[in-house]
Design an enzyme around this catalytic site. Structure first.
Site, PDB file in Angstrom:
ATOM      1  N   GLU A 129       0.801  -1.248   0.000  1.00 33.59           N
ATOM      2  CA  GLU A 129       0.000   0.000   0.000  1.00 33.59           C
ATOM      3  C   GLU A 129       0.825   1.284   0.000  1.00 33.59           C
ATOM      4  OE1 GLU A 129      -2.962  -0.274   3.122  1.00 33.59           O
ATOM      5  OE2 GLU A 129      -3.442  -2.345   2.623  1.00 33.59           O
ATOM      6  N   GLU A 234      -6.115 -11.017  -0.852  1.00 34.44           N
ATOM      7  CA  GLU A 234      -6.858 -10.806   0.405  1.00 34.44           C
ATOM      8  C   GLU A 234      -8.363 -10.847   0.141  1.00 34.44           C
ATOM      9  OE1 GLU A 234      -5.421  -7.365   2.512  1.00 34.44           O
ATOM     10  OE2 GLU A 234      -3.334  -7.729   1.957  1.00 34.44           O
TER      11      GLU A 234
HETATM   12  O1  G3I Z   1      -4.724 -10.692  19.057  1.00 33.80           O
HETATM   13  C1  G3I Z   1      -3.876  -9.662  19.595  1.00 33.80           C
HETATM   14  C2  G3I Z   1      -4.105  -9.522  21.078  1.00 33.80           C
HETATM   15  O2  G3I Z   1      -3.693 -10.708  21.735  1.00 33.80           O
HETATM   16  C3  G3I Z   1      -3.283  -8.340  21.572  1.00 33.80           C
HETATM   17  O3  G3I Z   1      -3.531  -8.144  22.943  1.00 33.80           O
HETATM   18  C4  G3I Z   1      -3.678  -7.100  20.784  1.00 33.80           C
HETATM   19  C5  G3I Z   1      -2.899  -5.876  21.222  1.00 33.80           C
HETATM   20  O4  G3I Z   1      -1.642  -5.866  20.594  1.00 33.80           O
HETATM   21  O5  G3I Z   1      -3.385  -7.313  19.412  1.00 33.80           O
HETATM   22  C6  G3I Z   1      -4.176  -8.368  18.885  1.00 33.80           C
HETATM   23  O6  G3I Z   1      -3.786  -8.520  17.554  1.00 33.80           O
HETATM   24  C7  G3I Z   1      -4.397  -7.631  16.641  1.00 33.80           C
HETATM   25  C8  G3I Z   1      -4.723  -8.482  15.418  1.00 33.80           C
HETATM   26  O7  G3I Z   1      -5.202  -7.671  14.354  1.00 33.80           O
HETATM   27  C9  G3I Z   1      -5.764  -9.544  15.742  1.00 33.80           C
HETATM   28  O8  G3I Z   1      -6.966  -8.918  16.070  1.00 33.80           O
HETATM   29  C10 G3I Z   1      -3.377  -6.548  16.255  1.00 33.80           C
HETATM   30  O9  G3I Z   1      -3.184  -5.683  17.345  1.00 33.80           O
HETATM   31  C11 G3I Z   1      -3.893  -5.763  15.067  1.00 33.80           C
HETATM   32  O10 G3I Z   1      -2.885  -4.860  14.617  1.00 33.80           O
HETATM   33  C12 G3I Z   1      -4.213  -6.725  13.934  1.00 33.80           C
HETATM   34  O11 G3I Z   1      -4.762  -5.985  12.848  1.00 33.80           O
HETATM   35  C13 G3I Z   1      -4.475  -6.529  11.559  1.00 33.80           C
HETATM   36  C14 G3I Z   1      -4.210  -5.363  10.612  1.00 33.80           C
HETATM   37  O12 G3I Z   1      -4.029  -5.837   9.266  1.00 33.80           O
HETATM   38  C15 G3I Z   1      -2.957  -4.605  11.030  1.00 33.80           C
HETATM   39  O13 G3I Z   1      -1.856  -5.477  10.975  1.00 33.80           O
HETATM   40  C16 G3I Z   1      -5.680  -7.331  11.082  1.00 33.80           C
HETATM   41  O14 G3I Z   1      -5.785  -8.525  11.862  1.00 33.80           O
HETATM   42  C17 G3I Z   1      -5.514  -7.716   9.624  1.00 33.80           C
HETATM   43  O15 G3I Z   1      -6.702  -8.334   9.128  1.00 33.80           O
HETATM   44  C18 G3I Z   1      -5.205  -6.485   8.771  1.00 33.80           C
HETATM   45  O16 G3I Z   1      -4.973  -6.930   7.468  1.00 33.80           O
HETATM   46  C19 G3I Z   1      -4.704  -5.900   6.492  1.00 33.80           C
HETATM   47  C20 G3I Z   1      -3.609  -6.408   5.558  1.00 33.80           C
HETATM   48  O17 G3I Z   1      -2.443  -6.688   6.317  1.00 33.80           O
HETATM   49  C21 G3I Z   1      -3.324  -5.374   4.470  1.00 33.80           C
HETATM   50  N1  G3I Z   1      -4.553  -5.081   3.731  1.00 33.80           N
HETATM   51  C22 G3I Z   1      -5.641  -4.604   4.581  1.00 33.80           C
HETATM   52  C23 G3I Z   1      -5.962  -5.641   5.652  1.00 33.80           C
HETATM   53  C24 G3I Z   1      -7.129  -5.176   6.495  1.00 33.80           C
HETATM   54  O18 G3I Z   1      -6.748  -4.032   7.231  1.00 33.80           O
END
Ligand code: G3I
Length: 323
Positions: A129, A234
């Site tokens: 991105e 995705e």
């Molecule tokens: O599960 C942990 C939890 O144990 C912890 O306490 C908490 C605090 O750090 O984090 C939790 O993990 C989170 C994870 O999602 C699961 O819910 C992360 O913080 C959070 O950053 C993460 O967000 C992800 C996001 O990208 C940022 O990395 C999403 O899962 C994921 O679906 C999303 O995916 C992105 C692609 O990489 C790029 N394209 C867009 C897509 C959607 O935003």
């Protein structure tokens, strides 16, 4: 053993995302991974903010858990994502050194990560991105662009190529189908990378009723005409883009439309030449774990399995797209 999507697809990998917590929990999630998929992407644990939480301190443990599971079960891993403005550790955002020191820090990070995963991760999204939405300057004003210049994407691809000449290098972005402006900007960016890039990742976060078949086809055609691999990276298909907060279930009408959209996307992907085939990855296994629910804050059922891990009509749509 049952015939899964990965067996039906034959000429390309069928992928989805996982998390180290899902791998350690095992159960139906890992059973489905083994039955249906042969390519895994880490949903968030192979991004810079997780792998490189402070300067000089790497944490590959979560990524290693996913990679080890994949290796044991004969699956490939797609690395996602070395450089992304939304997953940049705060110490990098607030980097106090010179631009030259920043650039060598990034080179070290990319080199260290690729060497750590050499032979275990088949491909990487080197940059995710980088492009702006809209028609201003094509590149977002990320810390990477500020510190390394407008050609930071090419520099990162060069660092990755130097670190591991065997791994496949991808550029990944969203709205490739729904925005002709962004699609054009992406192809211009990719053309500047020359032979440093192996493939394009089109995220494919779409809806049951858009984008059009022809615009999805345009993503495939532009990739194929450049001799690059195409990763539909995705895929999820919103059934509630109207953002109706009161919808309480997936109606038969929407389920059928979603099935048809899955079929359409798979059909387009399956029709590209073998040399351009790589993987089609869905961004999740079951509906209730989709990022879309939090992102839009309304109910939705965007994936192929329901919250009880039962196959939906969308799953049949995927199979019909392969016929
Ligand atoms: O599960 C942990 C939890 O144990 C912890 O306490 C908490 C605090 O750090 O984090 C939790 O993990 C989170 C994870 O999602 C699961 O819910 C992360 O913080 C959070 O950053 C993460 O967000 C992800 C996001 O990208 C940022 O990395 C999403 O899962 C994921 O679906 C999303 O995916 C992105 C692609 O990489 C790029 N394209 C867009 C897509 C959607 O935003």
């Amino acid at each position: 053993n049952t015939t899964g999507l990965k067996d039906a697809a034959k000429t390309f990998s069928v992928g989805t995302i996982t998390r180290s917590s899902y791998i350690s929990a095992g159960g139906r999630h890992t059973e489905i991974l083994k039955e249906e998929f042969n390519n895994l992407t880490s949903e968030y644990e192979m991004k810079m903010n997780v792998m490189y939480p402070s300067q000089g301190n790497y944490n590959f443990s979560a990524g290693d858990a996913i990679v080890n599971f994949a290796q044991v079960n004969g699956m490939n891993v797609h690395g996602h994502a070395l450089i992304w403005h939304n997953a940049t550790p705060s110490w990098v955002e607030n980097f106090s050194g010179t631009n030259a020191e920043f650039e060598s820090m990034i080179e070290d990070y990319i080199t260290t990560t690729l060497k750590h995963y050499k032979g275990k991760v088949r491909s990487w999204d080197v940059v995710n991105e980088a492009l702006e939405d809209g028609s201003g300057h094509p590149l977002r004003n990320s810390i990477f662009r500020q510190k390394m210049g407008d050609n930071y994407v090419k520099k990162c691809f060069q660092f990755a190529r130097n670190a591991d000449p065997d791994v496949m290098l991808f550029y990944n972005d969203y709205n490739m189908a729904s925005s002709a402006t962004k699609r054009k900007a992406m192809f211009n960016l990719v053309d500047e990378l020359g032979d440093l890039i192996d493939g394009i990742g089109a995220q494919m976060h779409i809806s049951y009723n858009r984008p059009s078949t022809s615009s999805i086809q345009a993503v495939a055609d532009g990739t194929v005409s450049r001799g690059l691999k195409l990763h539909f990276a995705e895929l999820d298909i919103r059934t509630n883009p109207e953002k109706d907060a009161n919808v309480s279930e997936l109606s038969a009408t929407k389920a059928s439309a979603q099935k048809d959209k899955f079929k359409e996307v798979v059909k387009i992907y399956n029709a590209i030449p073998l040399d351009n085939k790589f993987a089609l990855t869905t961004w999740g296994v079951r509906d209730n774990e989709s990022w879309l629910l939090d992102f839009w804050g309304v109910p939705d059922w965007p994936l192929m399995f329901d919250e009880n891990y039962n196959k939906k009509a969308a799953y049949e749509g995927f199979l019909e797209g392969l016929e």
